[in-house]
Write a protein that holds these residues in place. Structure first.
Motif, PDB file in Angstrom:
ATOM      1  N   ALA A   1      36.005  39.494  49.850  1.00 14.39           N
ATOM      2  CA  ALA A   1      35.489  38.302  49.179  1.00 14.39           C
ATOM      3  C   ALA A   1      35.990  38.225  47.739  1.00 14.39           C
ATOM      4  O   ALA A   1      36.341  37.143  47.245  1.00 14.39           O
ATOM      5  CB  ALA A   1      33.962  38.301  49.215  1.00 14.39           C
ATOM      6  N   ALA A   2      36.041  39.370  47.064  1.00 12.36           N
ATOM      7  CA  ALA A   2      36.513  39.381  45.676  1.00 12.36           C
ATOM      8  C   ALA A   2      37.990  38.990  45.590  1.00 12.36           C
ATOM      9  O   ALA A   2      38.391  38.229  44.696  1.00 12.36           O
ATOM     10  CB  ALA A   2      36.292  40.768  45.068  1.00 12.36           C
ATOM     11  N   GLU A   3      38.801  39.491  46.508  1.00 10.48           N
ATOM     12  CA  GLU A   3      40.226  39.138  46.510  1.00 10.48           C
ATOM     13  C   GLU A   3      40.426  37.655  46.798  1.00 10.48           C
ATOM     14  O   GLU A   3      41.249  36.985  46.161  1.00 10.48           O
ATOM     15  CB  GLU A   3      40.985  39.981  47.541  1.00 10.48           C
ATOM     16  CG  GLU A   3      41.081  41.458  47.215  1.00 10.48           C
ATOM     17  CD  GLU A   3      42.002  41.749  46.046  1.00 10.48           C
ATOM     18  OE1 GLU A   3      42.579  40.822  45.462  1.00 10.48           O
ATOM     19  OE2 GLU A   3      42.152  42.942  45.708  1.00 10.48           O
ATOM     20  N   LEU A   4      39.686  37.129  47.740  1.00 13.28           N
ATOM     21  CA  LEU A   4      39.805  35.704  48.063  1.00 13.28           C
ATOM     22  C   LEU A   4      39.303  34.841  46.916  1.00 13.28           C
ATOM     23  O   LEU A   4      39.862  33.778  46.630  1.00 13.28           O
ATOM     24  CB  LEU A   4      39.040  35.390  49.351  1.00 13.28           C
ATOM     25  CG  LEU A   4      39.595  36.030  50.629  1.00 13.28           C
ATOM     26  CD1 LEU A   4      38.662  35.753  51.809  1.00 13.28           C
ATOM     27  CD2 LEU A   4      41.001  35.518  50.940  1.00 13.28           C
ATOM     28  N   ALA A   5      38.244  35.283  46.243  1.00  7.86           N
ATOM     29  CA  ALA A   5      37.730  34.536  45.092  1.00  7.86           C
ATOM     30  C   ALA A   5      38.762  34.493  43.972  1.00  7.86           C
ATOM     31  O   ALA A   5      38.977  33.445  43.349  1.00  7.86           O
ATOM     32  CB  ALA A   5      36.429  35.172  44.598  1.00  7.86           C
ATOM     33  N   ARG A   6      39.422  35.628  43.715  1.00  8.54           N
ATOM     34  CA  ARG A   6      40.451  35.656  42.676  1.00  8.54           C
ATOM     35  C   ARG A   6      41.619  34.736  43.034  1.00  8.54           C
ATOM     36  O   ARG A   6      42.138  34.008  42.179  1.00  8.54           O
ATOM     37  CB  ARG A   6      40.951  37.092  42.472  1.00  8.54           C
ATOM     38  CG  ARG A   6      40.098  37.937  41.544  1.00  8.54           C
ATOM     39  CD  ARG A   6      40.804  39.219  41.147  1.00  8.54           C
ATOM     40  NE  ARG A   6      40.842  40.161  42.272  1.00  8.54           N
ATOM     41  CZ  ARG A   6      39.895  41.064  42.507  1.00  8.54           C
ATOM     42  NH1 ARG A   6      38.830  41.141  41.721  1.00  8.54           N
ATOM     43  NH2 ARG A   6      39.993  41.889  43.522  1.00  8.54           N
ATOM     44  N   ALA A   7      42.024  34.773  44.286  1.00  7.48           N
ATOM     45  CA  ALA A   7      43.187  33.991  44.705  1.00  7.48           C
ATOM     46  C   ALA A   7      42.912  32.492  44.673  1.00  7.48           C
ATOM     47  O   ALA A   7      43.798  31.689  44.359  1.00  7.48           O
ATOM     48  CB  ALA A   7      43.616  34.406  46.100  1.00  7.48           C
ATOM     49  N   THR A   8      41.681  32.107  45.012  1.00  9.48           N
ATOM     50  CA  THR A   8      41.342  30.686  45.114  1.00  9.48           C
ATOM     51  C   THR A   8      40.672  30.137  43.868  1.00  9.48           C
ATOM     52  O   THR A   8      40.485  28.915  43.748  1.00  9.48           O
ATOM     53  CB  THR A   8      40.398  30.454  46.307  1.00  9.48           C
ATOM     54  OG1 THR A   8      39.191  31.227  46.123  1.00  9.48           O
ATOM     55  CG2 THR A   8      41.060  30.859  47.614  1.00  9.48           C
ATOM     56  N   ASP A   9      40.287  31.034  42.954  1.00  7.86           N
ATOM     57  CA  ASP A   9      39.557  30.633  41.752  1.00  7.86           C
ATOM     58  C   ASP A   9      38.290  29.875  42.122  1.00  7.86           C
ATOM     59  O   ASP A   9      37.932  28.877  41.499  1.00  7.86           O
ATOM     60  CB  ASP A   9      40.440  29.784  40.831  1.00  7.86           C
ATOM     61  CG  ASP A   9      39.868  29.679  39.419  1.00  7.86           C
ATOM     62  OD1 ASP A   9      39.131  30.597  39.016  1.00  7.86           O
ATOM     63  OD2 ASP A   9      40.128  28.670  38.744  1.00  7.86           O
TER      64      ASP A   9
ATOM     65  N   TYR B   1      30.180  38.144  49.587  1.00  7.56           N
ATOM     66  CA  TYR B   1      29.907  38.712  50.901  1.00  7.56           C
ATOM     67  C   TYR B   1      28.412  38.890  51.051  1.00  7.56           C
ATOM     68  O   TYR B   1      27.760  39.488  50.192  1.00  7.56           O
ATOM     69  CB  TYR B   1      30.616  40.054  51.052  1.00  7.56           C
ATOM     70  CG  TYR B   1      30.116  40.895  52.210  1.00  7.56           C
ATOM     71  CD1 TYR B   1      30.045  40.379  53.504  1.00  7.56           C
ATOM     72  CD2 TYR B   1      29.721  42.220  52.004  1.00  7.56           C
ATOM     73  CE1 TYR B   1      29.591  41.159  54.556  1.00  7.56           C
ATOM     74  CE2 TYR B   1      29.277  43.007  53.049  1.00  7.56           C
ATOM     75  CZ  TYR B   1      29.215  42.477  54.323  1.00  7.56           C
ATOM     76  OH  TYR B   1      28.752  43.246  55.368  1.00  7.56           O
ATOM     77  N   ARG B   2      27.860  38.368  52.138  1.00 10.49           N
ATOM     78  CA  ARG B   2      26.438  38.562  52.429  1.00 10.49           C
ATOM     79  C   ARG B   2      26.290  39.225  53.787  1.00 10.49           C
ATOM     80  O   ARG B   2      26.541  38.587  54.817  1.00 10.49           O
ATOM     81  CB  ARG B   2      25.680  37.231  52.400  1.00 10.49           C
ATOM     82  CG  ARG B   2      24.178  37.415  52.671  1.00 10.49           C
ATOM     83  CD  ARG B   2      23.374  36.260  52.135  1.00 10.49           C
ATOM     84  NE  ARG B   2      23.529  35.047  52.887  1.00 10.49           N
ATOM     85  CZ  ARG B   2      22.807  34.736  53.973  1.00 10.49           C
ATOM     86  NH1 ARG B   2      21.901  35.575  54.443  1.00 10.49           N
ATOM     87  NH2 ARG B   2      22.995  33.589  54.582  1.00 10.49           N
TER      88      ARG B   2
END
Length: 277
Positions: free
Chosen positions: A194-202, A207-208
């Motif tokens: 989730a952190a990697e996807l958040a960084r990539a997509t801004d 994750y829950r």
């Protein structure tokens, strides 16, 4: 191998379409077979098998996922070898854990016993599930990845790596008799994903963890079939138990390079706009 067509089963899937595209770019004649394509192929209709194999020198195989998949694979593999196919490359899985007395991955045995040269591809979870499966992509767009895996980890593999290994096995020497376990270079929990996807997509993404029952309810609301949801929950339980929490060296052995990182996948995929609402 360039003088003979290469047959691709599952040619519209995540791996098959990439394998076909790479082969075409290299000048190979590619025969993509499907139930409704120009080359018709149906695992349940053996009358479609022989025409698909005419003149073929190598074949990329994806099994039917049915209960009798190994029986069909065995018959098809023997027919392929008898028809002059020299190489078979099977998309399989990392070794399943099965009850005592049951056979692991019987489709692998079927290909090994075909009489043709064989190579097995045994990947971990696809990174592209987060961008190319509607249900999981929907979770990314909604801002919450809800999986029942607790703090389990998985070495997510980039499908681009799987396709590169498949092309090498189909067209180059040195891969016959190899079983390549394919993984990414890192063990990632879903919070890491989730952190990697958040960084990539801004975009905000978390994750829950949920229970298997809650996941089944989520899946039912999205229209996933019950049997598929049950399979996912079984696979999720393996991630939670860290059953495959090891890095594999198949990409390195097959290609002589390191596998792509999940962060690289996320960055490149975000640029395509697939995660734009």
């Amino acid at each position: 191998m360039k003088t003979q067509p290469i047959l691709i089963l599952g040619g519209t899937g995540k791996t098959g379409r990439r394998v076909a595209a790479r082969l075409k770019q290299r000048g190979h004649e590619v025969r993509v077979a499907s139930r409704k394509g120009s080359t018709r192929f149906d695992w349940t209709d053996e009358n479609t098998w022989e025409p698909a194999l005419v003149g073929v020198g190598a074949a990329y195989l994806v099994d039917s996922m049915d209960g009798d998949a190994a029986t069909s694979m065995s018959a098809f593999g023997k027919l392929a070898a008898a028809s002059g196919v020299q190489r078979l490359v099977l998309l399989s899985h990392r070794d399943w854990v099965v009850p005592e007395g049951e056979e692991k991955l019987p489709c692998e045995r079927a290909v090994k016993e075909s009489g043709a040269e064989w190579t097995l591809l045994k990947p971990s979870w696809f990174a592209q599930n987060f961008s190319e499966d509607a249900f999981f992509r929907g979770q990314v767009l909604a801002g919450e990845v809800k999986w029942p895996v607790g703090d389990g980890v998985e070495p997510f593999v980039d499908v681009e790596d799987i396709a590169d290994v498949a092309v090498a096995a189909l067209t180059e020497s040195g891969h016959a008799g190899e079983a390549y376990e394919l993984s990414g270079p890192q063990l990632l929990g879903l919070a890491d994903v989730a952190a990697e996807l958040a960084r990539a997509t801004d975009r905000a993404l978390a994750y829950r963890p949920v229970s298997p029952e809650d996941f089944a309810s989520l899946a039912a609301r999205e229209g996933l079939p019950d049997d598929f949801t049950a399979l996912l929950n079984e696979l999720f339980s393996w991630i939670e138990a860290r059953r495959f929490a090891t890095l594999a060296d198949g990409v390195q052995r097959a290609l002589g390079r390191e596998p792509r990182a999940f962060a690289s996948y996320a960055t490149a995929t975000a640029q395509t706009g697939v995660w734009h609402p």
